[in-house]
Write a protein that holds these residues in place. Structure first.
Motif, short mmCIF file in Angstrom:
data_model
loop_
_atom_site.label_atom_id
_atom_site.label_comp_id
_atom_site.label_asym_id
_atom_site.label_seq_id
_atom_site.Cartn_x
_atom_site.Cartn_y
_atom_site.Cartn_z
N ARG A 265 -3.16 -5.81 3.49
CA ARG A 265 -3.21 -4.45 2.99
C ARG A 265 -3.19 -4.50 1.47
O ARG A 265 -2.50 -5.34 0.88
CB ARG A 265 -2.04 -3.61 3.49
CG ARG A 265 -2.10 -3.33 4.97
CD ARG A 265 -0.84 -2.63 5.45
NE ARG A 265 -0.78 -1.26 5.00
CZ ARG A 265 0.34 -0.54 5.02
NH1 ARG A 265 1.46 -1.08 5.41
NH2 ARG A 265 0.32 0.71 4.61
N TYR B 210 -3.90 2.16 1.95
CA TYR B 210 -3.07 1.12 2.55
C TYR B 210 -3.54 0.77 3.95
O TYR B 210 -2.74 0.45 4.82
CB TYR B 210 -1.60 1.55 2.57
CG TYR B 210 -1.00 1.62 1.19
CD1 TYR B 210 -0.91 2.84 0.52
CD2 TYR B 210 -0.55 0.48 0.55
CE1 TYR B 210 -0.38 2.91 -0.75
CE2 TYR B 210 -0.02 0.55 -0.73
CZ TYR B 210 0.07 1.77 -1.37
OH TYR B 210 0.59 1.84 -2.63
N TYR C 86 -3.61 6.68 11.18
CA TYR C 86 -4.79 5.82 11.06
C TYR C 86 -5.43 5.61 12.42
O TYR C 86 -4.74 5.51 13.44
CB TYR C 86 -4.41 4.44 10.52
CG TYR C 86 -3.72 4.42 9.19
CD1 TYR C 86 -2.36 4.68 9.08
CD2 TYR C 86 -4.42 4.10 8.03
CE1 TYR C 86 -1.72 4.64 7.85
CE2 TYR C 86 -3.79 4.05 6.80
CZ TYR C 86 -2.44 4.32 6.71
OH TYR C 86 -1.81 4.27 5.49
N THR D 229 5.49 4.11 1.88
CA THR D 229 5.97 2.81 2.32
C THR D 229 5.31 1.67 1.57
O THR D 229 5.72 0.52 1.69
CB THR D 229 5.74 2.61 3.82
OG1 THR D 229 4.35 2.82 4.10
CG2 THR D 229 6.56 3.59 4.62
N GLY D 230 4.29 1.99 0.80
CA GLY D 230 3.67 0.95 -0.01
C GLY D 230 3.07 -0.15 0.80
O GLY D 230 2.57 0.07 1.90
N LEU D 231 3.16 -1.38 0.28
CA LEU D 231 2.49 -2.49 0.91
C LEU D 231 3.24 -3.04 2.12
O LEU D 231 2.66 -3.68 2.98
CB LEU D 231 2.28 -3.63 -0.09
CG LEU D 231 1.09 -3.47 -1.02
CD1 LEU D 231 1.10 -4.57 -2.06
CD2 LEU D 231 -0.20 -3.48 -0.24
N SER D 232 4.52 -2.82 2.19
CA SER D 232 5.24 -3.33 3.35
C SER D 232 4.82 -2.51 4.55
O SER D 232 4.20 -1.47 4.44
CB SER D 232 6.74 -3.22 3.15
OG SER D 232 7.17 -1.89 3.40
N ASN D 233 5.16 -2.99 5.71
CA ASN D 233 4.74 -2.26 6.90
C ASN D 233 5.87 -1.40 7.43
O ASN D 233 5.83 -0.95 8.57
CB ASN D 233 4.27 -3.22 7.99
CG ASN D 233 5.43 -3.80 8.74
OD1 ASN D 233 6.44 -4.14 8.14
ND2 ASN D 233 5.32 -3.90 10.04
N TYR E 194 5.38 1.39 9.83
CA TYR E 194 3.97 1.45 10.23
C TYR E 194 3.91 0.98 11.67
O TYR E 194 4.11 -0.19 11.96
CB TYR E 194 3.16 0.52 9.33
CG TYR E 194 1.66 0.74 9.29
CD1 TYR E 194 0.84 0.47 10.37
CD2 TYR E 194 1.07 1.18 8.11
CE1 TYR E 194 -0.52 0.64 10.29
CE2 TYR E 194 -0.31 1.35 8.02
CZ TYR E 194 -1.10 1.08 9.11
OH TYR E 194 -2.46 1.25 9.02
N PHE F 49 1.99 0.93 15.49
CA PHE F 49 0.75 1.08 16.26
C PHE F 49 1.04 1.63 17.65
O PHE F 49 2.10 1.36 18.23
CB PHE F 49 0.07 -0.28 16.44
CG PHE F 49 -0.70 -0.74 15.24
CD1 PHE F 49 -0.09 -1.45 14.24
CD2 PHE F 49 -2.05 -0.46 15.13
CE1 PHE F 49 -0.79 -1.89 13.13
CE2 PHE F 49 -2.78 -0.90 14.02
CZ PHE F 49 -2.14 -1.61 13.02
#
Lengths: 116, 117
Positions: A95, A102, B33, B99-103, B106, B108
């Protein structure tokens, strides 16, 4: 362009042995995150491990470790002491903030089979 | 906390028919997403909602695909008319803002397996 390459479509490993799943990436952005996900036959995507581009140490999560070699743009996943339940599809992903969304860029995956 | 829910889990339709996939994100997640995996290929990004607005739909294959997110809650992805190459697994994911680049956060869903015959 951002790209993730997984060159091993399938791998076999003996139970209790360690296995390395390969992943290389391509990006021009200095800031990025690298991830590994596991997808068992049931279909859900299970997050395993994360490595930030500025992290100095390789990430570890239990039996999972990420061998991060920034200069080579590789982010291999190492699974130690393989278990039968590790049999699954494994996806490497990246990412970046530059996209603004992102969103993940995924590789094609590696199917791992653990043998008893 | 309930996870990301997708339904149906499987759908088999004939070429030319219409199918609607639904995704219920985790409550409070502004980002939603859609991704798709065609057999043997990588999982590809389709589009990204922030609340009810489309932030990025650069991955949508063509105008046979229509995504909506009503009131910033659940989202639907309609394929009309379906073609054979639309077969694959459609994943939805959601995340909190910031949350930026970390997951972190996030998550699914389990995906919808679509087969067009």
């Amino acid at each position: 362009a951002q790209k993730i390459t997984q060159t091993q479509p399938g791998m076999f490993v003996q139970e209790k042995e360690a296995v390395t799943l390969d992943c290389t990436y391509d990006t021009s952005d200095p800031s990025y995150g690298l991830f590994w996900y596991k997808q068992p036959s049931s279909g859900e995507m299970i997050f395993l491990i994360y490595q930030g581009s500025y992290d100095q140490q390789n990430a570890t999560e239990g039996r999972y470790s990420l061998n991060f070699q920034k200069a080579r743009k590789s982010a291999n996943l190492v699974i130690s002491a393989s278990q039968l339940g590790d049999s699954a599809m494994y996806f490497c992903a990246m990412r970046e903030p530059a996209s603004g969304t992102y969103k993940y860029i995924f590789g094609t995956g590696t199917r791992l089979k653990v043998l008893a | 906390e309930a996870g990301v829910t997708q339904f149906p889990s499987h759908s088999v339709i004939e070429k030319g028919q219409t199918v609607t996939l639904r995704c219920d994100p985790i409550s409070g997640h502004d980002n939603l997403y859609w991704y798709r995996r065609v057999m043997g290929k990588e999982i590809k990004f389709l589009l990204h909602f922030v609340k009810e607005s489309k932030q990025d739909e650069s991955g949508m294959p063509n105008n046979r695909f229509l995504a909506e997110r009503t009131g910033g809650t659940y989202s639907t992805l309609k394929v009309q008319p379906a073609e054979l190459e639309d077969s694959g697994v459609y994943f939805c994911a959601s995340s909190q803002a910031g949350t930026g680049l970390s997951n972190y956060g996030y998550t699914f869903g389990s995906g919808t397996r679509l087969t067009v015959v």
